[in-house]
Structure formats: structure tokens, C-alpha cells
Enzyme design. Structure first.
Site, PDB file in Angstrom:
ATOM      1  N   ASN A 217       0.842  -1.199   0.000  1.00 34.32           N
ATOM      2  CA  ASN A 217       0.000   0.000   0.000  1.00 34.32           C
ATOM      3  C   ASN A 217       0.881   1.254   0.000  1.00 34.32           C
ATOM      4  O   ASN A 217       0.750   2.120   0.858  1.00 34.32           O
ATOM      5  CB  ASN A 217      -0.899  -0.032   1.246  1.00 34.32           C
ATOM      6  CG  ASN A 217      -1.904   1.096   1.290  1.00 34.32           C
ATOM      7  OD1 ASN A 217      -2.732   1.254   0.405  1.00 34.32           O
ATOM      8  ND2 ASN A 217      -1.833   1.897   2.349  1.00 34.32           N
ATOM      9  N   ASN A 264      -0.518   5.742   3.421  1.00 37.66           N
ATOM     10  CA  ASN A 264       0.158   4.644   2.742  1.00 37.66           C
ATOM     11  C   ASN A 264       0.654   3.584   3.725  1.00 37.66           C
ATOM     12  O   ASN A 264       0.056   3.373   4.754  1.00 37.66           O
ATOM     13  CB  ASN A 264       1.308   5.214   1.905  1.00 37.66           C
ATOM     14  CG  ASN A 264       0.819   6.305   0.966  1.00 37.66           C
ATOM     15  OD1 ASN A 264       0.195   6.012  -0.036  1.00 37.66           O
ATOM     16  ND2 ASN A 264       1.041   7.557   1.311  1.00 37.66           N
ATOM     17  N   THR A 265       1.735   2.903   3.407  1.00 42.66           N
ATOM     18  CA  THR A 265       2.428   1.907   4.243  1.00 42.66           C
ATOM     19  C   THR A 265       2.352   0.503   3.648  1.00 42.66           C
ATOM     20  O   THR A 265       1.273   0.013   3.298  1.00 42.66           O
ATOM     21  CB  THR A 265       1.895   1.863   5.680  1.00 42.66           C
ATOM     22  OG1 THR A 265       2.205   3.099   6.336  1.00 42.66           O
ATOM     23  CG2 THR A 265       2.523   0.730   6.477  1.00 42.66           C
ATOM     24  N   THR A 266       3.509  -0.153   3.590  1.00 44.27           N
ATOM     25  CA  THR A 266       3.623  -1.561   3.199  1.00 44.27           C
ATOM     26  C   THR A 266       4.103  -2.347   4.410  1.00 44.27           C
ATOM     27  O   THR A 266       5.087  -1.971   5.038  1.00 44.27           O
ATOM     28  CB  THR A 266       4.602  -1.732   2.028  1.00 44.27           C
ATOM     29  OG1 THR A 266       4.064  -1.078   0.868  1.00 44.27           O
ATOM     30  CG2 THR A 266       4.840  -3.201   1.713  1.00 44.27           C
ATOM     31  N   GLY A 305       4.671   4.013   6.448  1.00 41.70           N
ATOM     32  CA  GLY A 305       5.095   3.479   7.743  1.00 41.70           C
ATOM     33  C   GLY A 305       5.577   2.049   7.577  1.00 41.70           C
ATOM     34  O   GLY A 305       5.178   1.158   8.322  1.00 41.70           O
TER      35      GLY A 305
END
Length: 353
Positions: A217, A264-266, A305
Site C-alpha cells: 500500500n 500509505n504503508t507496506t 510506515g
């Protein structure tokens, strides 16, 4: 209000199934208390088979969100190291050195409650025994999936518990499922981002096993091994995808401020059965996490993050690599990290294909 009474804003065009039509951020949204939420278990776009004794993976979703949770279950426990980067990290249980489950969820910081549900189920599985030797722990991390939908519904304890109860030992669904059901990429501008999802990859090399599970993401786009952008930053006028750096350079040349959308963030877990000491496990996780910037560009931004959990079940000793000041296993752990890094790239690609 029931799910059939709520009129949902279309999230993508039928003719262009990956295009995202972001809802506005302002105004009230329905939340968890406004609908009768029922966990579902989607099939995703495909499945990734795996064979890792002692490890299972489960998913669950609230379609009214849509949002979801993904749980990696290791009932016997696995030593854990966390590599967290970027400017918007959301973690629970960050400093746990032994975990029996890892929970990924949507909902940003509110979705951390899903990991609490996993803890509740782990407690129930011990017969509610609370002696020191009976304690179980779950850590978790979240993505911001609220930009891709028109609700404020978030994963809760019930959803996290449902994901753990659905854990399978043979295959992992990939695509828009679990914590990745509303994940997206390429948010240079929200009108150009596209849906991604959950990805996974598994490899067995002799007795060595490595499993990667990721929910993709990012601000950035997803890049194939030939350099092609396969998801994100889609230009509706030209029908092309491009690396965000091209947009940033163009804006600077025009004397404008480059744009990047927040939210966001993966989040990723890499699990192996190879015995690694604490330092090796920490560096193994760091190596794999760093490698993912080949598949996601840009990565680890101040709007992400990004968090990776590295876990080992400590079952297989690699052949001695010779004595070095870094330890006998140092060279072998680097090789393990290189293999796992390729798997991480595979996992990112499965989230979008």
C-alpha cells in the site's frame, strides 16, 4: 443501517478494474457501530501454495469497509525482529522478541485493535491459563486504506480473531483480500493510484524454508524486474504508468511543488526455519526490507510506515561458513537474506498481478 441500505461509491471502473476513484476525505462516514459487520473470507485473485510445518496464514474482511486483516500464525512461537521505517509507522507489540502470531490490518491506527483479537484467541486456546509459561503474544502493523473507500469502518478485535480462526497451512490468497482488500499504490496523485493487495511467495531449498507475506500500500509504484511499472501512477490521458521520479522532476522544472498524497504503508513478514542469532535475525530482516525498494519506488517515504517482521522458528542449522569476526553463520545468513530478498520481490508482484 444494513450493507444493502448503504449506497457505496464505486471504487473502480468495470472497464479498468484496477483504477481507483477516491472518495472525498471530508464529511462524516459510517463506522463500525452503524452496520452489522460480518467477517468474510475472500478467495482473492489466486493462491500461493506453501509447505511450512508450524506456520499457517488466515484472512478476513469486512466487505462494508471494505477493509480486512491477515494473520500469520506460529503456534509454537518464533523469535522476532522488527525493521520499521518511514514517517507513519503503526505497530503494536513492536518490542516482542517472541511471537505466536503477526497481524496485519487496514484502518490505520484504529486497525491495531485486530491484533488484540488475535491475543484474545491465543489466550482462549490455552484454556485461559495465565501462568508465565502459558503466555502467548501477537504483534501487528497497519496500513492506511481509508483513502480508497468511502467509510470509516475499521478492523476490530472480532475481525482479527476471525482471520486467525481461518488460518490455513497449505495456501495463501493473494490480491484484494485480507488486509490488502483496499490497498493501493502510486499515490503521487490520488486520481492516478491503483488497487494492489496482499502478496505472498514461498521457497523450499532442501530443509530450508522461507515464506514472505506482504500487504502492499505504498506511495510508490510497483516495478517488475525489467523495470516496467505494473501498478500505480496511471495516467488516464495517456494510458501509461510511469515512475514517480518523472513527475517530481517535471514539477521542479516547471517551478512547481511536487505532489504526493498521504495515507500509505507496506507491511511485510518474512519467516524462515533457519537458526539465526539475534544479530543475524536483525540484519536478515534489514537486508530483506532494504531489497524491497527494487520492487516499490519510492519506498520508506515520510508518508509510509513500512514495517517488516523477520521471524525464525530456529529449526535448521546452516553448514558452518568458517570463523569470522561476525560469527560462523554470517556468510550463510547473507545468502539466506539474498534468497529471501528475491522472494520479497515475487511477493510484491503477486499483490498486483
Amino acid at each position: 443501517m444494513t450493507s444493502t441500505e448503504r449506497k457505496t461509491m464505486p471504487l473502480y471502473d468495470d472497464s479498468l478494474p484496477h483504477r481507483l476513484t477516491p472518495p472525498p476525505f471530508w464529511g462524516d462516514r459510517i463506522g463500525n457501530d452503524d452496520v452489522e459487520l460480518v467477517p468474510t473470507h475472500g478467495a482473492g485473485r489466486a493462491e500461493v501454495a506453501f509447505d511450512f510445518p508450524g506456520v499457517a496464514v488466515g484472512t478476513a474482511e469486512y466487505l462494508d469497509g471494505p477493509t480486512g486483516a491477515t494473520v500469520i500464525s506460529v503456534p509454537s512461537g518464533a523469535r522476532t525482529s522488527v525493521d520499521a521505517r518511514g514517517g507513519a509507522i503503526g505497530i503494536i507489540g513492536r518490542y516482542e522478541e517472541l511471537n505466536h502470531a503477526i497481524c496485519f490490518a487496514g484502518g490505520s491506527s484504529y486497525g491495531l485493535a485486530a491484533a488484540t483479537g488475535v491475543d484474545e484467541e491465543l489466550l482462549a486456546r490455552t484454556g485461559n491459563r495465565v501462568g508465565w509459561q502459558d503466555l502467548r503474544s501477537a504483534s501487528g502493523a497497519v496500513i492506511y486504506d481509508l483513502a480508497a473507500r468511502d467509510t470509516g469502518i475499521v478492523p476490530d478485535a472480532a475481525l482479527g480473531r476471525a482471520a486467525l480462526l481461518a488460518a490455513r497451512k497449505d495456501a495463501i490468497p493473494v490480491g484484494r483480500v485480507g488486509a490488502g482488500i483496499a490497498a493501493s499504490a502510486g499515490k503521487i496523485d490520488l486520481s492516478r493510484c491503483e488497487f494492489t493487495g496482499q502478496g505472498a511467495a514461498f521457497r523450499r531449498i532442501g530443509p530450508v524454508r522461507i515464506l514472505v507475506v506482504t500487504v502492499v500500500n505504498p506511495v510508490g509504484v510497483i516495478v517488475d524486474r525489467d523495470g516496467t511499472v505494473i501498478r500505480g501512477n496511471y495516467d488516464r490521458e495517456t494510458g501509461e504508468r510511469r515512475l514517480p521520479v518523472a513527475d517530481y522532476e517535471a514539477a521542479l522544472l516547471a517551478g512547481e511543488s511536487p505532489t504526493t498524497s498521504p495515507g500509505n504503508t507496506t507491511v511485510t513478514a518474512v519467516i524462515t526455519n533457519v537458526k539465526l542469532d539475534d544479530k543475524e535475525l536483525r540484519l536478515f530482516g534489514r537486508q530483506v526490507h532494504s531489497s524491497m525498494n527494487r520492487a516499490i519506488q519510492p519506498f520508506h517515504t515520510n508518508h509510509d510506515g513500512d514495517t517488516l517482521f523477520a521471524l525464525t522458528t530456529d529449526e535448521v542449522a546452516l553448514p558452518p561458513a568458517g570463523s569470522t569476526r561476525l560469527g560462523e553463520q554470517a556468510v550463510n545468513s547473507i545468502a539466506l537474506g539474498a534468497i529471501a530478498s528475491e522472494l520479497a520481490w515475487d511477493a510484491v508482484l503477486t499483490s498486483a498481478r
